[in-house]
Design a protein around this motif. Structure first.
Motif, PDB file in Angstrom:
ATOM      1  N   SER A  61      -0.173   1.434  -5.054  1.00  0.00           N
ATOM      2  CA  SER A  61      -1.632   1.410  -4.843  1.00  0.00           C
ATOM      3  C   SER A  61      -2.176   2.831  -4.763  1.00  0.00           C
ATOM      4  N   SER A 104      -8.690  -1.885   3.040  1.00  0.00           N
ATOM      5  CA  SER A 104      -7.773  -0.973   3.739  1.00  0.00           C
ATOM      6  C   SER A 104      -8.438  -0.350   4.948  1.00  0.00           C
ATOM      7  N   HIS A 141      -4.747   6.016  -5.230  1.00  0.00           N
ATOM      8  CA  HIS A 141      -6.188   6.199  -5.125  1.00  0.00           C
ATOM      9  C   HIS A 141      -6.812   6.210  -6.517  1.00  0.00           C
ATOM     10  N   ASP A 156       0.815   2.480   4.012  1.00  0.00           N
ATOM     11  CA  ASP A 156      -0.057   3.507   3.424  1.00  0.00           C
ATOM     12  C   ASP A 156       0.753   4.779   3.198  1.00  0.00           C
ATOM     13  N   ILE A 181      -6.759  -3.196  -3.559  1.00  0.00           N
ATOM     14  CA  ILE A 181      -7.137  -2.770  -2.212  1.00  0.00           C
ATOM     15  C   ILE A 181      -8.384  -1.905  -2.367  1.00  0.00           C
ATOM     16  N   GLU A 218      -6.468  -5.293   6.219  1.00  0.00           N
ATOM     17  CA  GLU A 218      -5.229  -4.531   6.395  1.00  0.00           C
ATOM     18  C   GLU A 218      -5.013  -4.117   7.844  1.00  0.00           C
ATOM     19  N   GLU A 222      -5.790   1.585  -4.664  1.00  0.00           N
ATOM     20  CA  GLU A 222      -6.676   1.680  -3.509  1.00  0.00           C
ATOM     21  C   GLU A 222      -7.987   2.271  -4.033  1.00  0.00           C
ATOM     22  N   ASN A 275      -3.253  -1.109   9.004  1.00  0.00           N
ATOM     23  CA  ASN A 275      -2.680   0.118   8.456  1.00  0.00           C
ATOM     24  C   ASN A 275      -1.688   0.690   9.459  1.00  0.00           C
ATOM     25  N   HIS A 291       0.851  -1.196   0.000  1.00  0.00           N
ATOM     26  CA  HIS A 291       0.000   0.000   0.000  1.00  0.00           C
ATOM     27  C   HIS A 291       0.885   1.245   0.000  1.00  0.00           C
TER      28      HIS A 291
END
Length: 580
Positions: free
Chosen positions: A378, A477, A380, A539, A446, A509, A423, A511, A346
């Motif tokens: 990953s 996520s 957005h 992340d 994700i 996940e 993501e 995170n 991520h």
């Protein structure tokens, strides 16, 4: 003076600049703040090596920002922030932490209602003066009151990601004192809890007086609460208290165990000791009555636990959540370690937003430096336009760049691999904001909730379950959506989420961002017991943030997770085979 404190100042300046309507400066300050926050070394030490020119080598830091950093290092403050506060006396730092509040809304409330701080905000909301204003409404007013209550509950606590680096930095200074043999930060910090209220050091030294002298004269000590021969307490400028105790070497292990806690864990240990005719305290483990009492353990923690008939219990597990019973049976898990992590799935490259420091090449370079075998990009997707979310066409273009990088590694004879994921956004109805056709071409997907977080429990649960039922969605996520010290988890039936994750083969996940640490420790343990696999991801939105991974590992350890429970502890081929 600390990286975290400087980053906080930059974030505050960014908020005030946004309040003034500045175009690009707020984002530049926030970007610099994020980089400073995640720097490997102390900003002051970096400056000493070459002044402003060295500071300009930090990604996102130009001439102007470098001079502000220099000003902070030399004076401990930045005049620009003081000017803003004088011009607009609004406690933005706390107001924008209230869920539902942002800088623009804070500006409106200041101009319309004279709201300067949390007390003013709460008073205005309770008097129903906020709802009638354009852009607010009753729902926002209600959310503001709930957000203020949340902040009150969390008052006086500091994120582990804020306080652990400070404890480490101060610890390194203390270790240079001649005659200091041992030093450890105890309490919540040693147990790696999500937040901590203070820093408690335990030390062994043949010259306690020298230790106390050094301690009270540390930079950023605002007040000395009390000073003794072997114990001193101070208040730091950042707002937390800090203690140090010096104990005899023969009692160090007992004191370390006692001051690490938790209180509930220690109570059970003392009961076990009493049942064996022993007495356990911070001074040692003793046998016999008061007249014939002798110490049988105390120099180190291991012998304390051994004499009580237990395996040594890692600090992260010491919460009286079943660890003592499992230890008595000799069946404690071999907890995951940072060295077990083989990759991060991520990582955000902000692809298509220019060749910035967070580009794919720089993320890959950082991953290799961390000793990883692979990395997953990953970014957005399109619904999250504010985060430069990319669409189907851009995903296809990004794949070409990733393929080129992987081909280069093959030519160079390197086994490192870059995977393409994304993501994606889980929409209100549980659908995904990118077509299934595009998702199917990725190495993994994700998906996470990034909007409409106040849905009723049953609807939010079904929303996430529907996403997990999508055959292309591999990982959920930050599954409960919380942000520490800012907002609670959204309401979900976690038992149903676990059941669906098990049935669909979806990974949850952990995170590692210190502001999230989501899943929490209790939910990690539930996932492990349910046989649901997890992935620890940083992340990261900048390469340096990939180092947040250690906080995710701390959290996983608190949830009893082992290497077998976390898919990115596995080699690439095995990890990919686990995905849908």
């Amino acid at each position: 003076m600390s990286n975290q404190e400087l980053a906080k100042i930059f974030y505050e300046i960014a908020d005030y600049l946004e309040m003034e309507g500045a175009a690009f400066k707020p984002q530049a300050h926030r970007k610099a703040a994020a980089m400073i926050e995640s720097l490997k070394g102390d900003i002051g030490a970096i400056y000493q090596k070459g002044g402003v020119e060295v500071l300009k080598e930090i990604p996102g830091v130009g001439e102007g920002l470098a001079k502000k950093i220099e000003e902070y290092i030399k004076t401990g403050k930045i005049r620009e922030l003081a000017r803003f506060k004088k011009k607009m006396p609004v406690d933005l730092d706390n107001i924008v932490r209230v869920e539902g509040m942002g800088v623009k809304k804070a500006k409106i409330l200041y101009e319309k209602l004279g709201v300067k701080n949390l007390k003013d905000l709460e008073k205005a909301a309770k008097a129903h003066k906020i709802a009638p204003l354009f852009g607010f409404g009753e729902k926002t007013e209600k959310n503001i009151l709930e957000g203020i209550e949340f902040l009150k509950r969390d008052k006086g606590r500091f994120l582990l990601g804020e306080i652990l680096p400070r404890a480490a930095e101060i610890g390194e200074k203390l270790k240079k004192i001649k005659g200091l043999e041992k030093l450890e930060a105890c309490g919540s910090i040693r147990r790696r809890k999500e937040t901590a209220g203070d820093i408690d050091f335990l030390a062994v030294s043949d010259n306690p007086e020298k230790v106390m002298d050094f301690f009270v004269n540390l930079p950023d000590v605002a007040k000395v609460w009390g000073r003794g021969k072997t114990k001193t307490s101070v208040r730091m400028e950042e707002g937390y208290d800090m203690d140090i105790r010096v104990v005899p070497k023969k009692s160090y292990g007992a004191a370390l165990q006692y001051f690490t806690g938790s209180k509930e864990h220690n109570i059970i240990l003392r009961k076990i000791a009493i049942g064996k005719g022993l007495k356990l305290s911070e001074y040692g483990l003793f046998k016999g009555g008061s007249a014939s009492r002798r110490m049988i353990a105390g120099k180190n923690e291991e012998e304390i636990y051994e004499k009580l008939g237990l395996q040594w219990i890692p600090p992260e597990l010491r919460e009286n959540q079943g660890e003592i019973e499992v230890s008595l049976a000799g069946k404690l898990p071999k907890l995951i370690e940072l060295k077990d992590i083989k990759g991060d799935l991520h990582c955000h490259s902000h692809w298509g937003v220019g060749n910035g420091p967070e580009g794919i090449e720089n993320l890959v370079k950082e991953a290799i430096e961390l000793g990883y075998e692979y990395i997953g990009i990953s970014d957005h997707t399109k619904f999250l336009a504010i985060e430069h979310g990319i669409n189907e066409k851009q995903l296809a273009e990004q794949k070409k760049e990733i393929d080129k990088i992987n081909k280069r590694f093959i030519v160079q004879g390197l086994s490192f691999k870059v995977f393409q994921g994304c993501e994606a956004n889980i929409m209100a109805d549980g659908s995904i904001d990118i077509s299934d056709e595009a998702l199917a071409k990725l190495d993994y997907v994700i998906a996470g909730v990034h909007s409409q977080m106040k849905m009723p429990k049953e609807k939010m649960t079904q929303r996430i379950i529907k996403a997990m039922e999508n055959p292309n969605v591999d990982i959920i996520s930050h599954p409960t959506g919380r942000i520490l010290k800012q907002r609670d988890e959204y309401e979900i039936d976690f038992a149903k989420i676990l059941k669906a994750a098990k049935e669909t083969g979806t990974i949850l996940e952990i995170n590692a961002n210190p502001y999230r640490l989501d899943l929490n420790d209790k939910n990690i343990k539930k996932a492990k017991e349910a046989g649901v696999k997890m992935a620890i991801n940083a992340d990261a939105h900048h390469p340096e943030q990939m180092r947040f991974m250690e906080y995710g590992v701390f959290q996983a350890r608190r949830g009893w997770a082992e290497k077998k429970d976390v898919i990115n502890c596995w080699p690439a081929e095995k990890m990919l085979n686990m995905l849908k």
